[in-house]
Design a protein around this motif. Structure first.
Motif, mmCIF file in Angstrom:
data_model
loop_
_atom_site.group_PDB
_atom_site.id
_atom_site.type_symbol
_atom_site.label_atom_id
_atom_site.label_comp_id
_atom_site.label_asym_id
_atom_site.label_seq_id
_atom_site.Cartn_x
_atom_site.Cartn_y
_atom_site.Cartn_z
ATOM 1 N N GLY A 1 9.788 2.114 8.506
ATOM 2 C CA GLY A 1 9.892 0.894 7.826
ATOM 3 C C GLY A 1 9.385 1.313 6.288
ATOM 4 O O GLY A 1 9.276 0.207 5.627
ATOM 5 N N PHE A 2 9.134 2.564 5.838
ATOM 6 C CA PHE A 2 8.564 2.541 4.520
ATOM 7 C C PHE A 2 9.715 2.870 3.603
ATOM 8 O O PHE A 2 10.998 2.819 3.953
ATOM 9 N N CYS A 3 9.126 2.554 2.240
ATOM 10 C CA CYS A 3 10.318 2.835 1.303
ATOM 11 C C CYS A 3 9.868 4.025 0.364
ATOM 12 O O CYS A 3 8.601 3.978 0.204
ATOM 13 N N CYS A 4 10.639 5.013 0.313
ATOM 14 C CA CYS A 4 10.196 6.182 -0.292
ATOM 15 C C CYS A 4 10.327 5.847 -1.814
ATOM 16 O O CYS A 4 11.281 5.804 -2.486
ATOM 17 N N ILE A 5 9.172 6.203 -2.565
ATOM 18 C CA ILE A 5 9.088 6.243 -3.949
ATOM 19 C C ILE A 5 9.513 7.618 -4.891
ATOM 20 O O ILE A 5 10.057 7.503 -5.797
ATOM 21 N N GLY A 6 9.024 8.456 -4.226
ATOM 22 C CA GLY A 6 9.721 9.786 -4.679
ATOM 23 C C GLY A 6 8.885 11.359 -3.952
ATOM 24 O O GLY A 6 7.967 10.986 -3.342
ATOM 25 N N PRO B 1 5.223 25.933 -2.060
ATOM 26 C CA PRO B 1 6.196 25.167 -0.876
ATOM 27 C C PRO B 1 5.489 23.762 -0.487
ATOM 28 O O PRO B 1 6.134 23.122 0.240
ATOM 29 N N VAL B 2 4.427 23.501 -1.275
ATOM 30 C CA VAL B 2 3.644 22.300 -0.709
ATOM 31 C C VAL B 2 4.246 21.073 -1.711
ATOM 32 O O VAL B 2 3.874 21.121 -2.930
ATOM 33 N N TRP B 3 4.622 19.901 -1.015
ATOM 34 C CA TRP B 3 5.195 18.884 -1.656
ATOM 35 C C TRP B 3 4.545 17.569 -1.429
ATOM 36 O O TRP B 3 4.231 17.339 -0.131
ATOM 37 N N LEU B 4 4.378 16.845 -2.389
ATOM 38 C CA LEU B 4 4.087 15.295 -2.215
ATOM 39 C C LEU B 4 5.070 14.334 -2.022
ATOM 40 O O LEU B 4 6.255 14.283 -2.875
ATOM 41 N N THR B 5 5.113 13.462 -0.871
ATOM 42 C CA THR B 5 6.087 12.375 -0.976
ATOM 43 C C THR B 5 5.308 11.147 -0.892
ATOM 44 O O THR B 5 4.226 10.816 0.150
ATOM 45 N N ILE B 6 5.340 10.262 -1.482
ATOM 46 C CA ILE B 6 4.978 8.800 -1.711
ATOM 47 C C ILE B 6 5.811 7.902 -1.226
ATOM 48 O O ILE B 6 6.881 7.657 -1.286
ATOM 49 N N PHE B 7 5.070 7.271 0.107
ATOM 50 C CA PHE B 7 5.780 6.145 0.592
ATOM 51 C C PHE B 7 5.151 4.812 0.162
ATOM 52 O O PHE B 7 4.055 4.924 0.121
ATOM 53 N N THR B 8 5.758 3.695 0.278
ATOM 54 C CA THR B 8 5.156 2.351 -0.006
ATOM 55 C C THR B 8 5.721 1.487 1.369
ATOM 56 O O THR B 8 6.592 1.523 1.658
ATOM 57 N N LYS B 9 4.830 0.432 1.471
ATOM 58 C CA LYS B 9 4.983 -0.400 2.518
ATOM 59 C C LYS B 9 5.422 -1.698 1.776
ATOM 60 O O LYS B 9 4.452 -2.403 1.150
ATOM 61 N N ILE B 10 6.592 -2.095 1.937
ATOM 62 C CA ILE B 10 7.118 -3.412 1.148
ATOM 63 C C ILE B 10 6.499 -4.674 1.938
ATOM 64 O O ILE B 10 6.717 -4.612 3.169
ATOM 65 N N GLY C 1 0.734 -1.290 -0.016
ATOM 66 C CA GLY C 1 -0.126 0.162 -0.083
ATOM 67 C C GLY C 1 0.805 1.059 0.013
ATOM 68 O O GLY C 1 1.872 1.110 0.519
ATOM 69 N N ASN C 2 0.336 2.253 -0.396
ATOM 70 C CA ASN C 2 0.948 3.619 -0.579
ATOM 71 C C ASN C 2 0.372 4.591 0.690
ATOM 72 O O ASN C 2 -0.599 4.684 0.692
ATOM 73 N N TYR C 3 1.240 5.371 1.148
ATOM 74 C CA TYR C 3 1.130 6.525 2.089
ATOM 75 C C TYR C 3 1.480 7.715 1.203
ATOM 76 O O TYR C 3 2.536 8.054 0.936
ATOM 77 N N TYR C 4 0.621 8.648 1.042
ATOM 78 C CA TYR C 4 0.666 10.024 0.460
ATOM 79 C C TYR C 4 0.735 11.139 1.394
ATOM 80 O O TYR C 4 -0.134 11.560 1.937
ATOM 81 N N LEU C 5 1.948 11.581 1.612
ATOM 82 C CA LEU C 5 2.100 12.536 2.652
ATOM 83 C C LEU C 5 2.452 13.869 1.743
ATOM 84 O O LEU C 5 3.276 14.114 0.965
ATOM 85 N N VAL C 6 1.373 14.920 1.928
ATOM 86 C CA VAL C 6 1.516 16.109 1.483
ATOM 87 C C VAL C 6 1.641 17.231 2.587
ATOM 88 O O VAL C 6 0.683 17.369 3.399
#
Length: 205
Positions: A184-189, A196-205, A143-148
């Motif tokens: 424990g996440f892997c950062c996708i990008g 100044p607002v950015w999205l970081t996408i993490f995934t749970k391997i 699953g993905n975690y979308y942090l904005v």
């Protein structure tokens, strides 16, 4: 024991809830959500969690875009949750539900959600590592975690903007990524959304 800052923030957002959707947040969040949709990869019939959901704007938009989506909105403020339940989000019942609570202690089962969203609320957490651990726990593998959130422009330091009950914690992208990896996440990008607002996408391997 609840962090004193969390109690102050709950009261702050309770006061703000009634006028929240008629202030600058309307245009601001609409623009962010529109850009966020360009990066989404959701499974069929997704079951998503929106941390810091406020009045439910993001879930409302997601329910429109994805007819099979089920969503849970979660927010610290009881008044924000009340507004979310009373507004047009009701037209998506029973696909959308809204629950009040503290993100440091999520009342959900392990691996309950396949996607988690966190839009302009990470900066409010006094214990970000604890929140990330909880997000990791309730997210299913793959699953993905979308942090904005707002990004601290300084690449080497984090910052706390104090002076009010809403102390804001801003992080450079490298620190944001490091916190996610430690949980424990892997950062996708990382992706710019609006200023100044950015999205970081993490995934749970």
């Amino acid at each position: 024991m609840t962090h004193p800052e969390i109690i102050k923030k709950q009261k702050l957002f309770d006061r703000w809830a009634l006028s929240y959707d008629i202030l600058f947040t309307t245009i601001f969040y609409q623009a962010i959500h529109k850009r966020l949709l360009n990066y989404l990869q959701l499974p069929d019939s997704p079951n998503v969690l929106d941390l810091g959901c406020g009045t439910g704007r993001l879930l409302d938009r997601l329910a429109e875009e994805f007819p099979t989506l089920r969503g849970t909105g979660f927010d610290l403020s009881p008044e924000m949750i009340r507004q979310a339940r009373q507004k047009k989000r009701d037209r998506h019942r029973p696909r959308l539900i809204f629950i009040q609570g503290n993100a440091e202690q999520l009342p959900f089962a392990d691996q309950q959600f396949d996607t988690v969203f966190n839009t302009i609320s990470f900066l409010h957490y006094p214990n970000p590592s604890r929140v990330l651990s909880e997000v990791y726990r309730v997210l299913s593998p793959g699953g993905n975690y979308y942090l904005v959130d707002f990004m601290m422009p300084n690449k080497t330091a984090s910052g706390v903007l104090g002076g009010s009950p809403a102390n804001l914690r801003l992080y450079p992208l490298q620190k944001r990524e490091q916190l996610g990896i430690e949980a424990g996440f892997c950062c996708i990008g990382h992706h710019p959304l609006l200023g100044p607002v950015w999205l970081t996408i993490f995934t749970k391997i």
